[in-house]
Design a protein around this motif. Structure first.
Motif, PDB file in Angstrom:
ATOM      1  N   SER A  30      -4.496  -5.100  -3.585  1.00 52.79           N
ATOM      2  CA  SER A  30      -3.599  -4.033  -3.101  1.00 52.79           C
ATOM      3  C   SER A  30      -2.246  -4.572  -2.655  1.00 52.79           C
ATOM      4  O   SER A  30      -1.275  -3.823  -2.540  1.00 52.79           O
ATOM      5  CB  SER A  30      -4.258  -3.263  -1.955  1.00 52.79           C
ATOM      6  OG  SER A  30      -4.578  -4.146  -0.891  1.00 52.79           O
ATOM      7  N   ASN A  31      -2.179  -5.883  -2.382  1.00 48.18           N
ATOM      8  CA  ASN A  31      -0.908  -6.473  -1.949  1.00 48.18           C
ATOM      9  C   ASN A  31      -0.055  -6.959  -3.119  1.00 48.18           C
ATOM     10  O   ASN A  31       1.095  -7.344  -2.939  1.00 48.18           O
ATOM     11  CB  ASN A  31      -1.172  -7.650  -1.002  1.00 48.18           C
ATOM     12  CG  ASN A  31      -1.782  -7.184   0.307  1.00 48.18           C
ATOM     13  OD1 ASN A  31      -1.334  -6.180   0.864  1.00 48.18           O
ATOM     14  ND2 ASN A  31      -2.795  -7.890   0.794  1.00 48.18           N
ATOM     15  N   LYS A  34       2.740  -2.727  -5.460  1.00 48.35           N
ATOM     16  CA  LYS A  34       2.869  -1.609  -4.521  1.00 48.35           C
ATOM     17  C   LYS A  34       3.854  -0.570  -5.059  1.00 48.35           C
ATOM     18  O   LYS A  34       4.832  -0.916  -5.726  1.00 48.35           O
ATOM     19  CB  LYS A  34       3.348  -2.106  -3.155  1.00 48.35           C
ATOM     20  CG  LYS A  34       2.280  -2.852  -2.374  1.00 48.35           C
ATOM     21  CD  LYS A  34       2.760  -3.163  -0.968  1.00 48.35           C
ATOM     22  CE  LYS A  34       1.639  -3.814  -0.159  1.00 48.35           C
ATOM     23  NZ  LYS A  34       2.054  -4.107   1.221  1.00 48.35           N
TER      24      LYS A  34
END
Length: 618
Positions: A30-31, A34
């Motif tokens: 998820s990082n 984005k």
């Protein structure tokens, strides 16, 4: 999250992609990727790489940026085949399709996280799905190769890669891998098309003309499969380094330390030095292949057995003075139809390849030999030399060939100049070596191109280390002469005669339907035309299943057959019924004209072949 609509579309149209997305979803970082809002309220993607945030789209106005990207592509005609490389959030795809709505397009995104973000923010329903031909995601090389292979098979017209510029800057390794693979596949496809075009008729004519020799000579694989387990064999090729190994080859021959097989032109170098190999192998379908064995015939050398591929140039084996043995090749659909043994319906074959060395490697592996030792397998130039001495019809490397050459690693780790043909042979040999478990292949070629999967050892050291005792048996090819099943052969001939008569009747029906379609189009009776298309399809299907067509005619026109088959989809989407009808008539008439001419052309050869079958005694 991916929308329900997108999930349903993926499940229905792209189930493999949906399965991959589900797997990716569990491990997405998820990082890494984005979604952010621009100052004007649009969405963009940021990628965290090397502790920096990099943006796939403009941080201000991604729509304007997309228009700028699309403006780089001029004069895109309807029907052009587009690969969108890198999707991001799809702004450039939307802009491109708005400007050029009648292209056929493919989507490829190498980064799963980017594709996931795209699916989470873009509705696939908004894409012109009728022209969306395929999508692929990820970095699996085999999957990409399959994807590109299908793309190149289907699309013989204009091809354009539309790139998202920043994507290839952020992910340069992925882009380089894709581009190299795409270029290689185009080269291989062109080479394959060229090979098919040049040899497609010759392969079948050779197989027919050679059929008598195939029936009357032993099948070496049937006779000797697996019988030479752990016996060393040397494949002698005609690379320039062979000149340095002549005395080593002579020593091996005189002491029977390994079975020696000459491939291609190397037979001339060995004869030039009064060395006779244990066998020579050949498979080249061209008329010029007879030059390779001209000296053997001229000198009437009877002590060199010839192992020939069944689709070899028929002139090569005519009047050959020595013993002959055959191997059925994958290009020979004739033998595959007519022949079987009393023990088995299945014939062992060797696959066609870009060099006789690769075919011989297959043969020796099947016979059980090991280790297999390569001599003179340069697959590269040596200064101005590309072939060994004694090959009277060869020439030095030209300046143009030097300029067009490419550099590859040699066996010492240095750079050596080669050409695309040699390099393709090397790649194919590497694939086969990789596919043969537990086979040791030793490359002794000094200064030759490095062949992955082999170990480089100089021949003198190989002799001292591996070839310490006599292994060659006199008359090693003698044995039980397996024969083909006579009753089956004659039964298949009767069936083939019936198939030929049936094919001629089907062709007449085929022409009749084409003529009716043409008249109906001229009368603009398009409802009846559609019914005739169905009839044409049925007749074409019957020809595709006809044994005479399958065995002789379709292989002789394999390239045109593939082009016709691949064009059917595009013919069916033509909106103008008159244009559609004319294209269909022209395409199908052109193809059947070719087939009809070939039936006439091979008629006398077929008659000669069937007469040989009638006289065959086994």
């Amino acid at each position: 999250m991916i929308s329900v609509d997108n999930i349903n579309i993926l499940k229905e149209r792209y189930p493999k992609i949906w399965d991959k997305i589900k797997d990716y979803e569990k491990n997405l970082d998820s990082n890494y990727i984005k979604i952010e809002e621009t100052k004007k309220g649009f969405k963009t993607l940021s990628v965290k790489k090397d502790d920096k945030n990099m943006y796939i789209h403009s941080k201000y106005n991604p729509f304007k940026e997309a228009e700028t990207i699309v403006d780089e592509y001029k004069n895109i005609e309807d029907g052009t085949n587009i690969i969108f490389y890198g999707v991001g959030l799809g702004y450039h795809i939307d802009a491109f399709l708005e400007k050029y709505p009648n292209v056929n397009y493919y989507i490829y995104e190498p980064i799963p996280e980017v594709f996931y973000a795209y699916l989470s923010n873009k509705s696939l329903k908004e894409l012109p799905s009728k022209n969306l031909m395929d999508m692929v995601v990820g970095l699996d090389e085999q999957e990409i190769a399959n994807y590109l292979g299908k793309f190149l098979d289907k699309n013989r017209g204009d091809v354009q890669i539309v790139e998202l510029p920043i994507h290839k800057q952020i992910f340069p390794d992925e882009y380089k891998e894709f581009l190299e693979l795409f270029k290689d596949m185009i080269k291989n496809k062109r080479s394959g098309i060229h090979t098919d075009y040049v040899f497609q008729k010759r392969w079948i004519i050779n197989s027919m003309k050679n059929f008598g020799d195939v029936c009357s000579t032993p099948n070496i694989i049937m006779e000797k499969k697996g019988q030479f387990k752990d016996k060393p064999a040397i494949i002698v090729a005609a690379g320039p380094s062979l000149n340095e190994e002549i005395e080593n080859i002579r020593y091996v021959k005189e002491n029977g330390l390994a079975y020696i097989f000459s491939v291609g032109s190397a037979i001339n170098t060995l004869i030039y030095h009064d060395i006779y190999p244990d066998a020579a192998t050949t498979y080249d379908p061209t008329i010029n292949n007879q030059k390779v064995f001209a000296k053997v015939k001229e000198k009437e050398i009877k002590d060199i057995p010839l192992i020939f591929g069944s689709s070899v140039g028929y002139e090569t084996i005519e009047d050959y003075p020595g013993e002959k043995y055959h191997m059925i090749t994958s290009q020979d659909t004739v033998s595959s139809y007519f022949l079987k043994t009393e023990e088995s319906d299945r014939l062992d074959i060797v696959l066609d390849a870009s060099s006789i060395a690769v075919v011989t490697l297959q043969l020796l592996y099947t016979l059980g030999f090991g280790p297999i030792i390569l001599v003179g397998q340069n697959l590269a130039y040596r200064e101005k030399e590309k072939i060994s001495e004694g090959v009277y019809y060869s020439s030095e490397v030209t300046e143009q060939e030097m300029q067009n050459g490419m550099w590859v690693k040699d066996v010492y780790g240095n750079e050596v100049l080669t050409n695309e043909g040699f390099n393709r042979m090397r790649g194919q040999m590497e694939l086969y070596i990789k596919g043969f478990p537990n086979l040791e292949v030793i490359n002794t070629t000094k200064g030759g191109a490095n062949i992955e999967g082999t170990t480089f050892i100089e021949l003198e050291e190989v002799i001292n280390k591996y070839l310490k005792e006599k292994v060659v048996v006199d008359n090693w090819l003698e044995g039980n002469k397996n024969s083909y099943d006579i009753e089956y052969l004659r039964s298949q001939t009767k069936k083939m005669d019936r198939a030929l008569n049936r094919a001629k009747k089907l062709i007449n029906e085929y022409y009749d339907i084409l003529n009716k379609i043409e008249r109906l189009i001229n009368n603009r009776n398009f409802n009846e035309v559609e019914k005739k298309y169905i009839e044409l399809d049925k007749i074409f299907g019957k020809l595709e299943r006809n044994k005479f067509f399958i065995t002789f005619i379709l292989p002789m026109n394999r390239l045109q057959y593939k082009i016709l088959a691949d064009s059917i989809d595009s013919l069916n989407v033509e909106k103008n019924p008159t244009e559609k009808g004319r294209k269909i008539v022209d395409s199908f008439r052109g193809f059947i004209d070719l087939c009809n001419r070939d039936i006439e052309m091979i008629g006398p050869i077929y008659k000669e072949m069937t007469e040989e079958i009638i006289s065959y005694k086994g």
